[in-house]
Design a protein around this motif. Structure first.
Motif, PDB file in Angstrom:
ATOM      1  N   GLU A  93       2.461   7.163  -6.566  1.00  0.00           N
ATOM      2  CA  GLU A  93       1.362   7.920  -7.168  1.00  0.00           C
ATOM      3  C   GLU A  93       1.186   9.298  -6.530  1.00  0.00           C
ATOM      4  OE1 GLU A  93      -2.037   5.365  -6.840  1.00  0.00           O
ATOM      5  OE2 GLU A  93      -1.301   3.949  -8.350  1.00  0.00           O
ATOM      6  N   GLY A  94       2.043   9.640  -5.561  1.00  0.00           N
ATOM      7  CA  GLY A  94       1.956  10.934  -4.912  1.00  0.00           C
ATOM      8  C   GLY A  94       0.789  11.074  -3.960  1.00  0.00           C
ATOM      9  N   GLU A  95       0.271   9.941  -3.492  1.00  0.00           N
ATOM     10  CA  GLU A  95      -0.858   9.943  -2.566  1.00  0.00           C
ATOM     11  C   GLU A  95      -0.354   9.785  -1.129  1.00  0.00           C
ATOM     12  OE1 GLU A  95      -4.015  10.435  -3.364  1.00  0.00           O
ATOM     13  OE2 GLU A  95      -3.500  10.652  -5.496  1.00  0.00           O
ATOM     14  N   PRO A  96      -1.122  10.270  -0.141  1.00  0.00           N
ATOM     15  CA  PRO A  96      -0.697  10.122   1.261  1.00  0.00           C
ATOM     16  C   PRO A  96      -0.823   8.685   1.747  1.00  0.00           C
ATOM     17  CG  PRO A  96      -2.866  11.162   1.150  1.00  0.00           C
ATOM     18  CD  PRO A  96      -2.350  11.063  -0.265  1.00  0.00           C
ATOM     19  N   ILE A  97       0.003   8.318   2.718  1.00  0.00           N
ATOM     20  CA  ILE A  97      -0.104   7.007   3.351  1.00  0.00           C
ATOM     21  C   ILE A  97      -0.591   7.190   4.790  1.00  0.00           C
ATOM     22  CG2 ILE A  97       1.717   6.017   1.910  1.00  0.00           C
ATOM     23  CD1 ILE A  97       3.622   6.224   4.297  1.00  0.00           C
ATOM     24  N   LYS A  98      -1.381   6.235   5.263  1.00  0.00           N
ATOM     25  CA  LYS A  98      -1.883   6.286   6.623  1.00  0.00           C
ATOM     26  C   LYS A  98      -0.859   5.629   7.558  1.00  0.00           C
ATOM     27  CE  LYS A  98      -6.766   6.299   5.360  1.00  0.00           C
ATOM     28  NZ  LYS A  98      -8.093   5.619   5.499  1.00  0.00           N
ATOM     29  N   VAL A  99      -0.353   6.407   8.490  1.00  0.00           N
ATOM     30  CA  VAL A  99       0.668   5.933   9.417  1.00  0.00           C
ATOM     31  C   VAL A  99       0.054   5.854  10.811  1.00  0.00           C
ATOM     32  CG1 VAL A  99       2.980   6.302  10.341  1.00  0.00           C
ATOM     33  CG2 VAL A  99       2.450   7.004   7.994  1.00  0.00           C
ATOM     34  N   PRO A 114       9.847  10.970  -1.405  1.00  0.00           N
ATOM     35  CA  PRO A 114       9.361  11.050  -0.028  1.00  0.00           C
ATOM     36  C   PRO A 114       7.884  10.655   0.082  1.00  0.00           C
ATOM     37  CG  PRO A 114       9.439  13.238  -0.975  1.00  0.00           C
ATOM     38  CD  PRO A 114      10.045  12.316  -1.995  1.00  0.00           C
ATOM     39  N   ALA A 115       7.522  10.179   1.264  1.00  0.00           N
ATOM     40  CA  ALA A 115       6.132   9.828   1.532  1.00  0.00           C
ATOM     41  C   ALA A 115       5.386  11.020   2.106  1.00  0.00           C
ATOM     42  CB  ALA A 115       6.074   8.664   2.516  1.00  0.00           C
ATOM     43  N   ILE A 116       4.124  11.139   1.735  1.00  0.00           N
ATOM     44  CA  ILE A 116       3.223  12.102   2.371  1.00  0.00           C
ATOM     45  C   ILE A 116       2.500  11.330   3.462  1.00  0.00           C
ATOM     46  CG2 ILE A 116       1.288  13.688   2.030  1.00  0.00           C
ATOM     47  CD1 ILE A 116       2.016  13.603  -1.005  1.00  0.00           C
ATOM     48  N   MET A 117       2.790  11.651   4.725  1.00  0.00           N
ATOM     49  CA  MET A 117       2.299  10.826   5.826  1.00  0.00           C
ATOM     50  C   MET A 117       1.127  11.471   6.555  1.00  0.00           C
ATOM     51  SD  MET A 117       5.771   9.129   7.416  1.00  0.00           S
ATOM     52  CE  MET A 117       6.935  10.482   7.197  1.00  0.00           C
ATOM     53  N   LEU A 164       0.825  -1.208   0.000  1.00  0.00           N
ATOM     54  CA  LEU A 164       0.000   0.000   0.000  1.00  0.00           C
ATOM     55  C   LEU A 164       0.861   1.261   0.000  1.00  0.00           C
ATOM     56  CD1 LEU A 164      -2.636  -1.120   2.658  1.00  0.00           C
ATOM     57  CD2 LEU A 164      -3.058  -0.820   0.214  1.00  0.00           C
ATOM     58  N   PHE A 165       1.921   1.249   0.811  1.00  0.00           N
ATOM     59  CA  PHE A 165       2.800   2.406   0.896  1.00  0.00           C
ATOM     60  C   PHE A 165       3.508   2.662  -0.440  1.00  0.00           C
ATOM     61  CE2 PHE A 165       3.665   1.995   5.779  1.00  0.00           C
ATOM     62  CZ  PHE A 165       2.357   2.380   6.020  1.00  0.00           C
TER      63      PHE A 165
END
Length: 337
Positions: free
Chosen positions: A203-209, A285-288, A196-197
Motif C-alpha cells: 500500500e506504499g505505507e511505512p513500516i515500523k522497524v 521497496p519498504a519505507i522504513m 503487517l509489513f
C-alpha cells in the motif's frame, strides 16, 4: 485412527495442525471461540477449509467456560489433545490483562481437568520462546532458566508449563510443552510483523522497524512447526525408563511423564534481512521508520532444538527465502493483490 481434540482450530497454527491430522486419517474435534482479537473473517475462512474435510467436528465455545470444556471431553472422549488456543500477542496484554489470565491460565486449567478425568493418553500444548525473557544465553535451551519473563503473555505460558508438570506428576498423564519461535507463513496472524509489513509495503505505507532492524529471530515456517507438533504428539513421555514411553528429562522433570521442546529454526535471521527478502518477493521497496527496541521485546532469539532432534527425530529446516515467498504467494491470492 485416533480421536484428537485440537483447540484453536480457527487460529493460524491450529488450522494447519488440524489439516495434517485429518490428512493422515485422524478424527479431529476442533474447539475455538472465534473471538475478534483480529479479523474474524480470516478465522472463518480457515475454519471453512476444515469443515469441508471428512472427519472434522467443530465446537464453538470459550476455554474460560468450564462447563463447555467439560462437555467436549465427556461427549467426544478424545484420546489425545493438542492445546493451541490462547490469547496471543505479546503487547496486547498491556491493554487487556484479564483476557490473558481467563484464556491462558483458567482455560488451560479446564483443559488439564478434562485430560485428568477422561483418560487422555497425551496432552501437547503450546508454550512460547517468550518464556526465556531476560535470559541472554544463546541459543535458548530448555535446560536454561525461565524465571524472568518480560511480559504477562510470557508469564501465563510459564504458568502453563508449571501447571502441566504438576498434573503430569500428580495424575500420571503425559504432557509435552512446545516453545514456538516466531512462527510465520500462509494463513498467518494479521498482527504479526510479516503480515503487517506485506500489507504496508503493497500500500506504499511505512513500516515500523524496531531496534533499527538489528535484532535477530529464529523465524520458523508454519509447516515446520506443524510437523513438530504432530511428531511430538506421537512421542509420548514416560514416567521412568521401564515405562512404555520416553523417559523423563532430569533437567526439566525427573519425576513425571513430562517434556519440553523448542520448535524453532536453528538459523536466526536479522530483521533487516527478513525485510530484504520480503522486498524481493514483493518486487517493491519498504519505507522504513527506524525505532528503538520496544518494551518487553528481547534483542535476539535463537532456538536450541537438540532435544527435539534426539527424541522426536525432527528439526525445522525451511529457510526464510522459501517461507516468505510462500507467504507472499498466499497473501496475493487470498487478498487478490
Amino acid at each position: 485412527m485416533s480421536s484428537i481434540l485440537v483447540t484453536g482450530t480457527a487460529g493460524f497454527i491450529g488450522s494447519h495442525v488440524a489439516q495434517l491430522l485429518l490428512a493422515r486419517g485422524d478424527e479431529v474435534i476442533g474447539f475455538d471461540n472465534l473471538n475478534d482479537y483480529y479479523d474474524p473473517t480470516l478465522k472463518h475462512a480457515r475454519l471453512a477449509r476444515l469443515q469441508a474435510l471428512p472427519g472434522y467436528t467443530h465446537v464453538t465455545a470459550d476455554l474460560a467456560d468450564r462447563a463447555a470444556v467439560e462437555d467436549v471431553f465427556a461427549r467426544y472422549k478424545p484420546k489425545r489433545v493438542v492445546h493451541l488456543a490462547a490469547q496471543a500477542g505479546v503487547r496486547y496484554a498491556a491493554q487487556n490483562p484479564h483476557v490473558y489470565v481467563a484464556s491462558n491460565v483458567t482455560g488451560f486449567l479446564h483443559v488439564l481437568e478434562g485430560c485428568r478425568h477422561h483418560g487422555v493418553e497425551h496432552l501437547v500444548y503450546a508454550s512460547t520462546s517468550s518464556v526465556y525473557g531476560a535470559n541472554l544465553k544463546m541459543p535458548f535451551s530448555e535446560h536454561a532458566s525461565t524465571e524472568h519473563p518480560l511480559t504477562l503473555y510470557a508469564a501465563t505460558k510459564k504458568a502453563n508449563e508449571q501447571m502441566a508438570h504438576s498434573y503430569a506428576h500428580l495424575y500420571g498423564f503425559p504432557c509435552t510443552g512446545l516453545r514456538f519461535f516466531t512462527v510465520y507463513g500462509p494463513w498467518g496472524r494479521p498482527d504479526m510483523a510479516l503480515f503487517l509489513f506485506t500489507k504496508a509495503i503493497l500500500e506504499g505505507e511505512p513500516i515500523k522497524v524496531f531496534n533499527h532492524g538489528h535484532h535477530k529471530r529464529s523465524f520458523t515456517y508454519v509447516d515446520d512447526v506443524v510437523q513438530g507438533v504432530v511428531r511430538t504428539l506421537d512421542t509420548v513421555p514416560g514416567k521412568d525408563p521401564d515405562w512404555n514411553g520416553l523417559a523423563p528429562d532430569p533437567a526439566t522433570s525427573g519425576v513425571a511423564p513430562y517434556r519440553l521442546y523448542n520448535i524453532g529454526n536453528e538459523q536466526p535471521v536479522e530483521l533487516l534481512r527478513y525485510i530484504q527478502v520480503l522486498e524481493q518477493c514483493l518486487g517493491k521497496p519498504a519505507i522504513m521508520e527506524m525505532l528503538p527496541l520496544q518494551a518487553g521485546d528481547v534483542p535476539d532469539t535463537e532456538a536450541d532444538v537438540s532435544d527435539l532432534i534426539v527424541n522426536v527425530g525432527y528439526r525445522p529446516v525451511v529457510p526464510v527465502e522459501e517461507g516468505v515467498a510462500k507467504f507472499v504467494a498466499w497473501y496475493r491470492d487470498y487478498y487478490g493483490v
